[in-house]
Each structure stands twice: as C-alpha cells, then as structure tokens.
Write a protein that holds these residues in place. Structure first.
Motif, short mmCIF file in Angstrom:
data_model
loop_
_atom_site.label_atom_id
_atom_site.label_comp_id
_atom_site.label_asym_id
_atom_site.label_seq_id
_atom_site.Cartn_x
_atom_site.Cartn_y
_atom_site.Cartn_z
N MET A 81 -34.72 -49.31 -56.93
CA MET A 81 -33.39 -49.88 -57.02
C MET A 81 -33.40 -51.17 -57.84
O MET A 81 -32.39 -51.52 -58.44
N THR A 82 -34.55 -51.85 -57.89
CA THR A 82 -34.65 -53.10 -58.63
C THR A 82 -34.37 -52.89 -60.12
O THR A 82 -33.65 -53.67 -60.73
N ALA A 83 -34.94 -51.83 -60.68
CA ALA A 83 -34.72 -51.55 -62.10
C ALA A 83 -33.24 -51.28 -62.37
O ALA A 83 -32.70 -51.73 -63.39
N LEU A 84 -32.58 -50.57 -61.47
CA LEU A 84 -31.15 -50.30 -61.62
C LEU A 84 -30.35 -51.60 -61.63
O LEU A 84 -29.49 -51.81 -62.49
N VAL A 85 -30.63 -52.47 -60.69
CA VAL A 85 -29.89 -53.73 -60.59
C VAL A 85 -30.14 -54.61 -61.82
O VAL A 85 -29.20 -55.18 -62.39
N ILE A 86 -31.39 -54.70 -62.26
CA ILE A 86 -31.70 -55.48 -63.47
C ILE A 86 -30.98 -54.86 -64.67
O ILE A 86 -30.40 -55.58 -65.49
N GLY A 87 -30.99 -53.54 -64.76
CA GLY A 87 -30.30 -52.87 -65.85
C GLY A 87 -28.80 -53.14 -65.83
O GLY A 87 -28.19 -53.39 -66.88
N LEU A 88 -28.20 -53.12 -64.65
CA LEU A 88 -26.77 -53.42 -64.53
C LEU A 88 -26.47 -54.86 -64.95
O LEU A 88 -25.48 -55.11 -65.66
N ILE A 117 -30.90 -48.79 -66.37
CA ILE A 117 -29.92 -48.14 -65.49
C ILE A 117 -30.28 -46.67 -65.30
O ILE A 117 -30.33 -46.17 -64.18
N LEU A 118 -30.53 -45.98 -66.41
CA LEU A 118 -30.87 -44.55 -66.32
C LEU A 118 -32.15 -44.34 -65.50
O LEU A 118 -32.19 -43.48 -64.61
N TRP A 119 -33.17 -45.09 -65.82
CA TRP A 119 -34.45 -44.95 -65.13
C TRP A 119 -34.32 -45.35 -63.66
O TRP A 119 -34.76 -44.63 -62.76
N GLY A 120 -33.70 -46.49 -63.41
CA GLY A 120 -33.56 -46.98 -62.05
C GLY A 120 -32.70 -46.09 -61.17
O GLY A 120 -33.01 -45.85 -60.00
N PHE A 121 -31.63 -45.55 -61.75
CA PHE A 121 -30.75 -44.67 -60.98
C PHE A 121 -31.47 -43.37 -60.63
O PHE A 121 -31.43 -42.91 -59.49
#
Length: 192
Positions: free
Chosen positions: A1-8, A52-56
């Motif tokens: 989830m961290t990668a998603l949040v950083i991406g956002l 975002i793509l990777w984290g999601f």
C-alpha cells in the motif's frame, strides 16, 4: 500500500501544484523555463503513475474488504462510465458546445470514473485509490471553474455538431471498453 500512496502523492501532487502553490509554480517555471518545468512534471507524473499501478496491483491481493458492493453498484458504475467517456472525448474535440458548457471535461471525467469505481468496489485499496482521485478531481474542477469565472474565461464558440461527434465517439469508446477492454485489461466485466 505504501507504493500506492507514494504514487498518488506524486501523481496528484504534480497535477495540483497550480491549485496549491500557484505563485511558487509561476516563479519556478520562470526560473527553469517552461519546457524544463513540463519535463520535470512529466517525469514526476509518470513515476507516480507507475507506482500507482504497481502499488494497486500488489495491495489488491490482500486488501481487507470494507463492504460488499451490491450488484447494482457495478451496473451503475458501468452506466456512469458512459458520460465519463463522453466528457473525456469532448475534452479533446476542438470547438464543441459540450466542452464549452462543462468547462473542464477531463477533470469531470476523472471524478465520474472515480465515483463509479467507488460504487463498484469495497476494499480498502479501492477506497484509497478511487477516493483520492475523486476528492482531487472535485477540488480541481471547482477550483478551475472558479479561476475561469474570475478571469472572465467564457467559451461560446463550440458547435453542437462537434459536441455530437464527441458524444458519438465517447459512446463508441465506452461500448468497446465495457464490452471487451475492461475484462481483458482488469478481468472484470462491468455488465457481466
């Protein structure tokens, strides 16, 4: 989830600089030059989008379910995507009355896309992704509309003919996506 949040943060942040720090943006763009500013913004956006793509996709596997979306939520989401695709296309068709009326169709399209997907999905990761985009798109849309009003930017040169072209093209793209592409890309049939 961290990668998603950083991406956002990177993606939405890079698209919100004008909204949050307009004077800083103008000063930095004057110092760096418009091309360099846009290149940096593009790199940050692409990095954010990739995260975002990777984290999601990684977080989807074990994200807790907050609620079980009703079946009608998926169908309503599919229907909401029709005006989302129409607004997306209308934002790129020159001189059309629909674009004149809506003002910022691309951002309105993102808001509808996010709302539709919030209705159809109930996991934590879905709320984080689609909720972030929904809130950002609403804030950005109303900020852009306010800026247009204050600057006296009003468009009335768009034709109904070009608006109908945008509606037809958006409908065709929606039908293709709902009938084939969404299942192929994401494994979910909106009306299946």
């Amino acid at each position: 989830m961290t990668a998603l949040v950083i991406g956002l943060v990177l993606f939405i942040g890079s698209h919100s600089v004008r909204l949050l720090a307009s004077d800083w943006r103008s000063a930095t763009m004057a110092r760096l030059g418009e091309k360099r500013w846009k290149a940096i913004q593009a790199v940050v956006s692409l990095l954010g989008f990739g995260l975002i793509l990777w984290g999601f996709s990684a977080a989807r596997l074990d994200s807790p379910l907050l609620w079980q979306p009703p079946l009608w939520g998926r169908h309503l989401a599919g229907l909401l995507m029709l005006p989302a695709f129409i607004l997306l296309v209308a934002a790129h068709v020159p001189k059309n009355a629909l674009r004149d009326r809506v003002g910022h169709g691309l951002v309105a399209s993102v808001a509808l896309w996010a709302l539709a997907h919030l209705l159809a999905n109930g996991r934590v990761v879905d709320v984080v992704l689609f909720g972030a985009f929904f809130v950002w798109a609403l804030l950005d849309f109303f900020s852009l509309r306010r800026r247009d009003r204050l600057a006296g930017n009003v468009r009335h040169d768009g034709s109904v003919r070009n608006a109908l072209i945008a509606v037809l093209a958006g409908g065709i793209v929606w039908a293709f996506f709902a009938g084939f592409a969404h299942a192929w890309l994401f494994g979910v049939r909106p009306f299946g």
